[in-house]
Design a protein around this motif. Structure first.
Motif, PDB file in Angstrom:
ATOM      1  N   VAL A  38       0.936  -0.912   0.133  1.00  0.00           N
ATOM      2  CA  VAL A  38       0.079   0.028   0.085  1.00  0.00           C
ATOM      3  C   VAL A  38       0.928   1.297  -0.031  1.00  0.00           C
ATOM      4  N   GLU A  39       0.804   2.075  -0.829  1.00  0.00           N
ATOM      5  CA  GLU A  39       1.529   3.242  -0.994  1.00  0.00           C
ATOM      6  C   GLU A  39       0.512   4.393  -0.534  1.00  0.00           C
ATOM      7  N   GLY A  40       1.023   5.057   0.317  1.00  0.00           N
ATOM      8  CA  GLY A  40      -0.047   6.218   1.213  1.00  0.00           C
ATOM      9  C   GLY A  40      -0.474   5.296   2.087  1.00  0.00           C
ATOM     10  N   SER A  41      -2.013   5.942   2.797  1.00  0.00           N
ATOM     11  CA  SER A  41      -2.690   4.935   3.432  1.00  0.00           C
ATOM     12  C   SER A  41      -4.072   4.937   3.343  1.00  0.00           C
ATOM     13  N   ILE A  42      -4.514   3.690   3.667  1.00  0.00           N
ATOM     14  CA  ILE A  42      -6.031   3.516   3.619  1.00  0.00           C
ATOM     15  C   ILE A  42      -6.506   4.478   4.608  1.00  0.00           C
ATOM     16  N   PRO A  43      -7.782   5.254   4.206  1.00  0.00           N
ATOM     17  CA  PRO A  43      -8.269   5.842   5.179  1.00  0.00           C
ATOM     18  C   PRO A  43      -8.946   5.245   6.301  1.00  0.00           C
ATOM     19  N   PRO A  44      -8.626   5.619   7.626  1.00  0.00           N
ATOM     20  CA  PRO A  44      -9.370   4.820   8.746  1.00  0.00           C
ATOM     21  C   PRO A  44     -10.893   5.074   8.505  1.00  0.00           C
ATOM     22  N   GLY A  45     -11.463   3.906   9.049  1.00  0.00           N
ATOM     23  CA  GLY A  45     -12.890   3.631   8.879  1.00  0.00           C
ATOM     24  C   GLY A  45     -13.324   3.064   7.494  1.00  0.00           C
ATOM     25  N   LEU A  46     -12.604   3.236   6.474  1.00  0.00           N
ATOM     26  CA  LEU A  46     -12.821   2.563   5.240  1.00  0.00           C
ATOM     27  C   LEU A  46     -12.646   0.998   5.440  1.00  0.00           C
ATOM     28  N   ASP A  47     -13.343   0.397   6.315  1.00  0.00           N
ATOM     29  CA  ASP A  47     -13.412  -0.929   6.554  1.00  0.00           C
ATOM     30  C   ASP A  47     -14.395  -1.913   5.790  1.00  0.00           C
ATOM     31  N   GLY A  48     -14.009  -2.952   5.006  1.00  0.00           N
ATOM     32  CA  GLY A  48     -14.945  -3.609   4.291  1.00  0.00           C
ATOM     33  C   GLY A  48     -14.327  -4.029   2.932  1.00  0.00           C
ATOM     34  N   ALA A  49     -15.393  -4.666   2.134  1.00  0.00           N
ATOM     35  CA  ALA A  49     -14.731  -5.397   1.154  1.00  0.00           C
ATOM     36  C   ALA A  49     -15.027  -4.523  -0.215  1.00  0.00           C
ATOM     37  N   PHE A  50     -14.244  -4.472  -1.067  1.00  0.00           N
ATOM     38  CA  PHE A  50     -14.393  -3.969  -2.613  1.00  0.00           C
ATOM     39  C   PHE A  50     -14.498  -5.137  -3.430  1.00  0.00           C
ATOM     40  N   PHE A  51     -15.557  -5.397  -4.206  1.00  0.00           N
ATOM     41  CA  PHE A  51     -15.516  -6.239  -4.974  1.00  0.00           C
ATOM     42  C   PHE A  51     -15.668  -5.955  -6.555  1.00  0.00           C
ATOM     43  N   ARG A  52     -14.981  -6.564  -7.524  1.00  0.00           N
ATOM     44  CA  ARG A  52     -14.945  -6.107  -8.900  1.00  0.00           C
ATOM     45  C   ARG A  52     -15.509  -7.623  -9.727  1.00  0.00           C
ATOM     46  N   LEU A  53     -16.001  -7.673 -10.754  1.00  0.00           N
ATOM     47  CA  LEU A  53     -16.668  -8.605 -11.470  1.00  0.00           C
ATOM     48  C   LEU A  53     -16.402  -8.321 -12.890  1.00  0.00           C
ATOM     49  N   THR A 132     -21.866  -7.952 -13.017  1.00  0.00           N
ATOM     50  CA  THR A 132     -22.136  -7.058 -11.894  1.00  0.00           C
ATOM     51  C   THR A 132     -21.952  -7.765 -10.662  1.00  0.00           C
ATOM     52  N   VAL A 133     -21.381  -7.411  -9.439  1.00  0.00           N
ATOM     53  CA  VAL A 133     -21.454  -7.819  -8.179  1.00  0.00           C
ATOM     54  C   VAL A 133     -22.193  -7.170  -7.536  1.00  0.00           C
ATOM     55  N   HIS A 134     -23.298  -7.578  -6.789  1.00  0.00           N
ATOM     56  CA  HIS A 134     -24.317  -6.666  -6.200  1.00  0.00           C
ATOM     57  C   HIS A 134     -24.576  -7.225  -4.920  1.00  0.00           C
ATOM     58  N   TRP A 135     -24.714  -6.322  -3.986  1.00  0.00           N
ATOM     59  CA  TRP A 135     -25.120  -6.577  -2.248  1.00  0.00           C
ATOM     60  C   TRP A 135     -26.357  -6.108  -2.053  1.00  0.00           C
ATOM     61  N   HIS A 136     -27.369  -7.003  -1.498  1.00  0.00           N
ATOM     62  CA  HIS A 136     -28.579  -6.691  -1.071  1.00  0.00           C
ATOM     63  C   HIS A 136     -28.993  -7.677  -0.169  1.00  0.00           C
ATOM     64  N   ALA A 137     -29.738  -7.257   0.755  1.00  0.00           N
ATOM     65  CA  ALA A 137     -30.193  -7.740   1.985  1.00  0.00           C
ATOM     66  C   ALA A 137     -29.637  -8.964   2.578  1.00  0.00           C
ATOM     67  N   GLY A 138     -28.146  -8.780   2.619  1.00  0.00           N
ATOM     68  CA  GLY A 138     -27.167  -9.580   3.177  1.00  0.00           C
ATOM     69  C   GLY A 138     -26.598 -10.619   2.286  1.00  0.00           C
ATOM     70  N   LYS A 139     -26.911 -10.492   0.953  1.00  0.00           N
ATOM     71  CA  LYS A 139     -26.501 -11.425   0.063  1.00  0.00           C
ATOM     72  C   LYS A 139     -25.560 -11.014  -0.928  1.00  0.00           C
ATOM     73  N   LEU A 140     -24.856 -11.473  -1.227  1.00  0.00           N
ATOM     74  CA  LEU A 140     -23.932 -10.969  -2.553  1.00  0.00           C
ATOM     75  C   LEU A 140     -23.983 -11.868  -3.870  1.00  0.00           C
TER      76      LEU A 140
END
Ligand code: V55
Ligand code: FE
Length: 491
Positions: A38-53, A132-140
């Motif tokens: 990681v170059e620079g730093s990941i913003p505090p609070g940006l916790d979670g998962a990025f998905f791409r399909l 597309t990867v899509h999140w809804h109602a607790g499902k991916l």
């Protein structure tokens, strides 16, 4: 177990065509990397998962050629955890993927065409789950518009299987661009070619905030055609039909699945959300257009506004023009179409929203039904750097633009020469941050380095460059759409 190759079996090679060559060569890597650089730093609070399909290709095509859109779904996840970034990538285990893996070769032929498949897979689901990867109602979900959703475990990234909403989904297709109403939490979606062959039937689905399929209603499109995206406002569901025609006789002959036929008109369908298809209103477009991807729609002062990317031609890198063997690519531009809510049937006025050819726009999804001030889009700015070579999806973007509607100000993120951004994904800085105030997550393909980055930009100041660059030590094959799931929702 040993696998014996019969003498004389040719080696496994992808054909030397645009779809599979150079930067677009299949990658096929299922990776697990703990702690990316990681170059620079990941913003505090940006916790979670990025998905791409996106589309990758497990095996070379059956019939020598193929289009990029026919590849197997490959899902990439980058988890941010307290400043760390971990990567996992997995193919979606579709029925098709599993059959081809077992046979160690491709068994499914042309894009969305069941007539030229290996007889051994007759009746096997042809879905590729690649868009597309899509999140809804607790499902991916991994979505592709010609099949039902594939559910994926967001933690293990194992494929769970086809989602039919407890048996309630009676269509065999489901859009890759469902919309979540940020006020009600409902998901609206649609199916075209809902029974699997070319048809004018179009089905609208309403799925509750809890993930229950509440209702599916059909209406008749003007013709069977590609219907890639749609719009919702507080009270309306809106489709723009353009003549990317799907003629089943052509499919049976093994011709391309779609053909751009501008002799058909373009037409808008406006459906009141409460009343449903019984209240449908049709409006003819003054010229023949094709909607690519949408920003949002909103109602304000007695008007309904549609903000969307509109092209005045087809998508010729994938599908031919009906009569012109060499049509010029006509890039999409963002337009605002405005209807008077007191007289919708009277038609609309249109204006350019901003003067950039582009696509893959995003708005702050918390404000999907409102008049958004801020938008981001992939585009080409030749003042910043040269165009990249034309690829299997058309001309690549060379930068991202941030457009402030209030001030008219544009900012640019230029990733450097020979580097192309994918679709940016917006994440608010906090649940109650003002509209547009967030982080933009965007994968950058660095062709000179033969690898990719994920950059994190301040959404209101993309010109300042990344606050963090997460270095991916291999090439990610160009993906279509992504999403972000906050850690609290994943848990
Ligand atoms: C699109 C994408 C597709 C497809 C049909 O972007 C249309 C439009 C990634 O697959 O199959
Ligand atoms: Fe799309």
């Amino acid at each position: 177990m040993t696998h014996q190759t019969p003498p004389g079996t040719p080696g496994l090679r992808f054909p030397d065509i645009l779809t599979f060559r150079d930067w677009f060569a299949p990658v096929r890597i299922e990776a697990d990397i703990v702690d990316l650089e990681v170059e620079g730093s990941i913003p505090p609070g940006l916790d979670g998962a990025f998905f791409r399909l996106g589309a990758d290709a497990q095996y070379p095509p059956m019939h020598g050629e193929d289009i990029y859109l026919n590849g197997d779904g490959m899902l990439t996840r980058i988890v941010f955890d307290n400043g760390h970034a971990d990567l996992r990538s997995r193919f979606i285990r579709t029925e098709r993927f599993k059959a081809e893996r077992a046979a160690r070769r491709s068994l499914f032929g042309h894009y969305r065409n069941p007539y030229f498949d290996d007889p051994s897979v007759a009746g096997v689901d042809r879905g590729t789950a690649n868009t597309t990867v899509h999140w809804h109602a607790g499902k991916l979900y991994a979505l592709k518009e010609d099949n039902r959703p594939m559910q994926v475990d967001p933690i293990t990234m194992e494929t769970i299987g086809i989602e039919d909403f407890g048996g309630k989904l009676d269509t065999v297709t489901f859009t890759a661009h469902p919309k979540v109403d940020p006020v009600t939490g409902e998901m609206l979606a649609f199916s075209y070619n809902p029974r699997g062959t070319a048809s004018r039937e179009t089905v609208i689905h309403t799925i509750s905030a809890a993930g229950e399929l509440l209702r599916s209603e059909s209406f008749e499109a003007p013709y069977a055609s590609m219907l890639h995206d749609f719009l919702i406002s507080e009270n309306w569901i809106i489709f723009t039909f353009g003549p990317m025609i799907n003629d089943w006789e052509r499919v049976k002959e093994g011709k391309p699945f779609f053909v751009w036929d501008p002799s058909y008109p373009s037409r808008v369908a406006l459906i009141p959300r409460k009343e449903g298809v019984a209240g449908i209103i049709w409006v003819d477009c003054p010229d023949t257009v094709f909607e690519t991807h949408n920003l949002n729609a909103f109602e304000e002062d007695g008007k309904l506004h549609l903000d969307h990317f509109i092209a005045r031609g087809g998508w010729y890198v994938n599908f031919p023009h009906v009569s012109d063997p060499n049509p010029p690519e006509k890039p999409p531009f963002a337009e605002r179409w405005t209807f008077d809510l007191n007289d919708i049937a009277a038609g609309y006025t249109s204006q350019r929203l901003f003067h950039l050819p582009g696509d893959m726009p995003t708005v702050d999804p918390r404000f999907l039904l409102s008049h958004c001030r801020h938008r981001w889009v992939g585009t080409i700015n030749k003042q910043l750097g040269p165009m990249l070579p034309f690829g299997p999806m058309g001309p690549p973007f060379n930068c991202l633009a941030q457009i402030d509607e209030l001030t008219g100000e544009h900012q640019w993120f230029y990733p450097g020469p020979n580097a192309a951004p994918e679709e940016p994904v917006f994440v608010p800085k906090s649940p109650d941050a003002p509209e547009g105030d967030g982080w933009l997550l965007c994968c950058i393909g660095r062709r000179d380095l033969n690898r990719s980055d994920l950059v994190i930009l301040d959404s209101l100041n993309i010109g300042a460059g990344p606050v963090a660059t997460i270095k991916i030590p291999f090439r990610l094959r160009y993906a279509f759409h992504g999403c972000f799931v906050p850690a609290a929702e994943l848990a």
